[in-house]
Enzyme design. Sequence first.
Site, PDB file in Angstrom:
ATOM      1  CG  ASP A   1      11.681 -30.493  23.059  1.00  0.00           C
ATOM      2  OD1 ASP A   1      11.321 -29.587  22.148  1.00  0.00           O
ATOM      3  OD2 ASP A   1      11.161 -31.490  23.068  1.00  0.00           O
ATOM      4  CG  LEU A   2       8.266 -25.550  25.209  1.00  0.00           C
ATOM      5  CD1 LEU A   2       8.600 -24.715  26.088  1.00  0.00           C
ATOM      6  CD2 LEU A   2       7.495 -24.706  23.889  1.00  0.00           C
TER       7      LEU A   2
ATOM      8  CE  LYS B   1      13.809 -29.758  18.785  1.00  0.00           C
ATOM      9  NZ  LYS B   1      13.291 -29.665  20.002  1.00  0.00           N
TER      10      LYS B   1
ATOM     11  CB  SER C   1      10.725 -25.224  20.985  1.00  0.00           C
ATOM     12  OG  SER C   1       9.420 -25.982  20.785  1.00  0.00           O
ATOM     13  CG  ASN C   2      11.246 -29.117  15.738  1.00  0.00           C
ATOM     14  OD1 ASN C   2      12.110 -28.291  15.593  1.00  0.00           O
ATOM     15  ND2 ASN C   2      11.330 -30.565  15.363  1.00  0.00           N
TER      16      ASN C   2
ATOM     17  CG  ASP D   1       9.563 -35.242  23.761  1.00  0.00           C
ATOM     18  OD1 ASP D   1      10.006 -34.545  23.023  1.00  0.00           O
ATOM     19  OD2 ASP D   1       8.406 -35.649  23.875  1.00  0.00           O
TER      20      ASP D   1
END
Length: 199
Positions: free
Chosen positions: A6-7, A141, A107-108, A166
Amino acid sequence: MLYIFDLGNVIVDIDFNRVLGAWSDFSRVPLATLKQSFTMGEAFHQHERGEISDEAFAQALCAQMNLPLSFEQFSHGWQAVFVALRPDVIDIMHKLREQGHRVVVLSNTNRLHTVFWPDEYPEIREAADHIYLSQEMGMRKPEARIYQQVLQAEGFSAADTVFFDDNVDNIEGANQSGITSILVTGKETIPDYFSKSLC
């Protein structure tokens, strides 16, 4: 192996309080008031899927929060979410690739942020084989189909994949797809995970 990162709060620290602080400064609406009215609702999700424009998203959030901001003020505040890169994670991504693993980012995110962070943090693109962004994929996600699409595009099975995020919902979504998923609870989570294998 395929490693999916994830970012936000995984590769780069983010803090939405900084966004609200900037908006408060522009609008003179008290920060405490904004904290109470800020929610990541349907407009937020639509924006992350690329279903609505940046302007429509700004209008929806300003209406929701009773915020008298111009689009420029809204955008400026929205970019304040980014705090700093996590260099330890960038180093780990490079090491994984050197060992022959595939490393991607999932990433969202949204168009407003993607016109900002790639230039602000070029190290992210340099450390990843590919970057998958929700607004380009038309899904986000924790929807099962987004994980399946990444696996299919990369040519890996869920059993040969590790995912770092996270957000508990995103972790559960990946787990349901059979992906080994690690909840990132702080800056040490990823370095600790790789402390033995990447010595």
